[in-house]
Design a protein around this motif. Structure first.
Motif, PDB file in Angstrom:
ATOM      1  N   MET A   1       1.012  -1.163  -0.153  1.00 26.62           N
ATOM      2  CA  MET A   1      -0.112  -0.050   0.116  1.00 26.62           C
ATOM      3  C   MET A   1       1.170   0.951   0.199  1.00 26.62           C
ATOM      4  N   ALA A   2       0.500   2.091  -0.951  1.00 28.47           N
ATOM      5  CA  ALA A   2       1.546   3.495  -0.703  1.00 28.47           C
ATOM      6  C   ALA A   2       1.677   4.222   0.454  1.00 28.47           C
ATOM      7  N   GLU A   3       2.309   4.204   0.700  1.00 34.97           N
ATOM      8  CA  GLU A   3       2.738   4.966   2.166  1.00 34.97           C
ATOM      9  C   GLU A   3       2.276   6.576   2.088  1.00 34.97           C
ATOM     10  N   LYS A   4       2.915   7.343   1.105  1.00 33.80           N
ATOM     11  CA  LYS A   4       2.312   8.532   1.233  1.00 33.80           C
ATOM     12  C   LYS A   4       0.979   8.830  -0.131  1.00 33.80           C
ATOM     13  N   PRO A   5       0.633   9.677  -0.280  1.00 36.60           N
ATOM     14  CA  PRO A   5      -0.563  10.145  -0.910  1.00 36.60           C
ATOM     15  C   PRO A   5       0.428  10.827  -2.369  1.00 36.60           C
ATOM     16  N   PHE A   6       0.322  10.000  -3.847  1.00 33.55           N
ATOM     17  CA  PHE A   6       0.889  10.117  -4.511  1.00 33.55           C
ATOM     18  C   PHE A   6      -0.263  11.293  -5.483  1.00 33.55           C
ATOM     19  N   VAL A   7       0.455  12.207  -6.068  1.00 33.90           N
ATOM     20  CA  VAL A   7       0.121  12.867  -6.986  1.00 33.90           C
ATOM     21  C   VAL A   7      -0.841  12.450  -8.705  1.00 33.90           C
ATOM     22  N   ILE A   8      -1.697  12.102  -8.997  1.00 33.96           N
ATOM     23  CA  ILE A   8      -1.963  12.222  -9.623  1.00 33.96           C
ATOM     24  C   ILE A   8      -2.343  13.399 -10.703  1.00 33.96           C
ATOM     25  N   LEU A   9      -2.136  13.210 -12.165  1.00 31.34           N
ATOM     26  CA  LEU A   9      -2.367  13.770 -12.593  1.00 31.34           C
ATOM     27  C   LEU A   9      -3.578  13.983 -14.081  1.00 31.34           C
ATOM     28  N   LEU A  10      -4.440  14.830 -14.218  1.00 36.10           N
ATOM     29  CA  LEU A  10      -4.861  14.801 -14.843  1.00 36.10           C
ATOM     30  C   LEU A  10      -5.430  14.940 -16.560  1.00 36.10           C
ATOM     31  N   ALA A  11      -5.048  14.640 -17.646  1.00 37.11           N
ATOM     32  CA  ALA A  11      -5.098  15.555 -18.346  1.00 37.11           C
ATOM     33  C   ALA A  11      -6.498  15.515 -18.964  1.00 37.11           C
ATOM     34  N   GLU A  12      -7.365  16.093 -19.000  1.00 39.64           N
ATOM     35  CA  GLU A  12      -8.671  15.999 -19.338  1.00 39.64           C
ATOM     36  C   GLU A  12      -9.062  18.118 -20.542  1.00 39.64           C
ATOM     37  N   ASP A  13      -9.066  17.836 -21.552  1.00 40.79           N
ATOM     38  CA  ASP A  13     -10.011  19.692 -21.692  1.00 40.79           C
ATOM     39  C   ASP A  13     -11.138  20.047 -21.632  1.00 40.79           C
ATOM     40  N   ASN A  14     -12.207  19.014 -20.800  1.00 46.69           N
ATOM     41  CA  ASN A  14     -13.856  19.052 -21.062  1.00 46.69           C
ATOM     42  C   ASN A  14     -13.459  20.163 -19.339  1.00 46.69           C
ATOM     43  N   GLU A  15     -14.602  20.800 -19.602  1.00 45.51           N
ATOM     44  CA  GLU A  15     -14.137  21.678 -18.264  1.00 45.51           C
ATOM     45  C   GLU A  15     -15.063  21.209 -17.339  1.00 45.51           C
ATOM     46  N   HIS A  16     -16.239  21.023 -18.304  1.00 44.36           N
ATOM     47  CA  HIS A  16     -17.583  19.592 -17.142  1.00 44.36           C
ATOM     48  C   HIS A  16     -16.484  18.324 -16.274  1.00 44.36           C
ATOM     49  N   ASP A  17     -16.287  17.484 -17.003  1.00 42.35           N
ATOM     50  CA  ASP A  17     -15.437  16.843 -16.410  1.00 42.35           C
ATOM     51  C   ASP A  17     -14.146  16.704 -15.549  1.00 42.35           C
ATOM     52  N   ILE A  18     -13.682  17.742 -16.170  1.00 41.84           N
ATOM     53  CA  ILE A  18     -12.296  18.665 -14.497  1.00 41.84           C
ATOM     54  C   ILE A  18     -13.498  19.046 -13.470  1.00 41.84           C
ATOM     55  N   GLU A  19     -15.130  19.834 -14.016  1.00 42.08           N
ATOM     56  CA  GLU A  19     -14.562  20.226 -12.935  1.00 42.08           C
ATOM     57  C   GLU A  19     -15.609  18.715 -11.674  1.00 42.08           C
ATOM     58  N   ALA A  20     -16.246  18.780 -12.039  1.00 40.83           N
ATOM     59  CA  ALA A  20     -17.182  16.913 -11.634  1.00 40.83           C
ATOM     60  C   ALA A  20     -16.050  16.302 -10.759  1.00 40.83           C
ATOM     61  N   THR A  21     -14.349  16.166 -11.368  1.00 39.32           N
ATOM     62  CA  THR A  21     -13.587  15.326 -11.142  1.00 39.32           C
ATOM     63  C   THR A  21     -12.755  16.499  -9.534  1.00 39.32           C
ATOM     64  N   LYS A  22     -12.998  17.221  -9.612  1.00 39.19           N
ATOM     65  CA  LYS A  22     -12.646  18.673  -8.520  1.00 39.19           C
ATOM     66  C   LYS A  22     -13.300  18.502  -7.412  1.00 39.19           C
ATOM     67  N   ARG A  23     -14.861  18.144  -8.078  1.00 42.11           N
ATOM     68  CA  ARG A  23     -16.478  17.725  -7.501  1.00 42.11           C
ATOM     69  C   ARG A  23     -15.764  16.351  -6.046  1.00 42.11           C
ATOM     70  N   VAL A  24     -15.299  15.732  -6.762  1.00 38.33           N
ATOM     71  CA  VAL A  24     -15.608  14.294  -6.054  1.00 38.33           C
ATOM     72  C   VAL A  24     -14.674  13.893  -5.661  1.00 38.33           C
ATOM     73  N   TRP A  25     -13.645  14.418  -5.638  1.00 37.17           N
ATOM     74  CA  TRP A  25     -12.113  14.793  -5.025  1.00 37.17           C
ATOM     75  C   TRP A  25     -12.062  16.005  -3.587  1.00 37.17           C
ATOM     76  N   ARG A  26     -13.465  16.406  -3.410  1.00 32.40           N
ATOM     77  CA  ARG A  26     -13.516  17.005  -2.211  1.00 32.40           C
ATOM     78  C   ARG A  26     -14.734  16.449  -1.781  1.00 32.40           C
ATOM     79  N   LYS A  27     -15.376  16.047  -2.533  1.00 28.06           N
ATOM     80  CA  LYS A  27     -16.876  15.360  -1.069  1.00 28.06           C
ATOM     81  C   LYS A  27     -16.047  13.966  -0.595  1.00 28.06           C
TER      82      LYS A  27
END
Length: 145
Positions: A1-27
């Motif tokens: 299991m990962a010892e510390k949270p690793f960076v996740i890079l999201l390559a996405e051009d759709n603003e709706h999908d970016i905002e949805a991802t950020k929302r899930v991340w926070r939620k």
């Protein structure tokens, strides 16, 4: 299991999908830092630390790339080819998240060594479930570095 949270890079051009991802991340209070690039060229600049991403503090090496295929400037398949041709990045785990249902896209991606190919789900609830499942899975994965 990962010892510390690793960076996740999201390559996405759709603003709706970016905002949805950020929302899930926070939620879901996902601890992994999420970095976002909006096209294939920017993704490669980030990964190869070029231009505004030349400082490792600005562009830490991701433990996972979430890659859209249909992006402007440089498409996701071309990004994937460049990643796999680089000795330092060739083992970077990549999950393709796309609207493409073309078998040829799926085959090419797997031939280039992706970890998974996921079609973007419809609706926020299914999108949330997808992100949760990815997050849970990658918490147990041993990264190659």
């Amino acid at each position: 299991m990962a010892e510390k949270p690793f960076v996740i890079l999201l390559a996405e051009d759709n603003e709706h999908d970016i905002e949805a991802t950020k929302r899930v991340w926070r939620k879901q209070t996902i601890a992994n830092p999420l970095y976002i690039v909006n096209d294939g060229e920017e993704c490669l600049d980030y990964l190869f630390r070029r231009g505004k991403y030349s400082d490792p503090d600005v562009a830490p090496l991701p433990g996972l790339l979430l890659l859209d295929l249909k992006m402007p400037k440089i498409g996701g398949l071309a990004v994937l080819e460049k990643i796999r041709a680089d000795e330092q990045l060739q083992r970077l785990p990549v999950v393709v998240i796309t609207t493409s249902q073309l078998q040829i896209d799926k085959t090419r991606c797997y031939n280039l060594g992706i970890s998974a190919y996921i079609r973007k789900p419809n609706g926020f609830q299914q999108f949330t479930q997808m992100i949760q499942a990815l997050h849970q899975f990658w918490q147990f994965v041993e990264l190659p570095w």
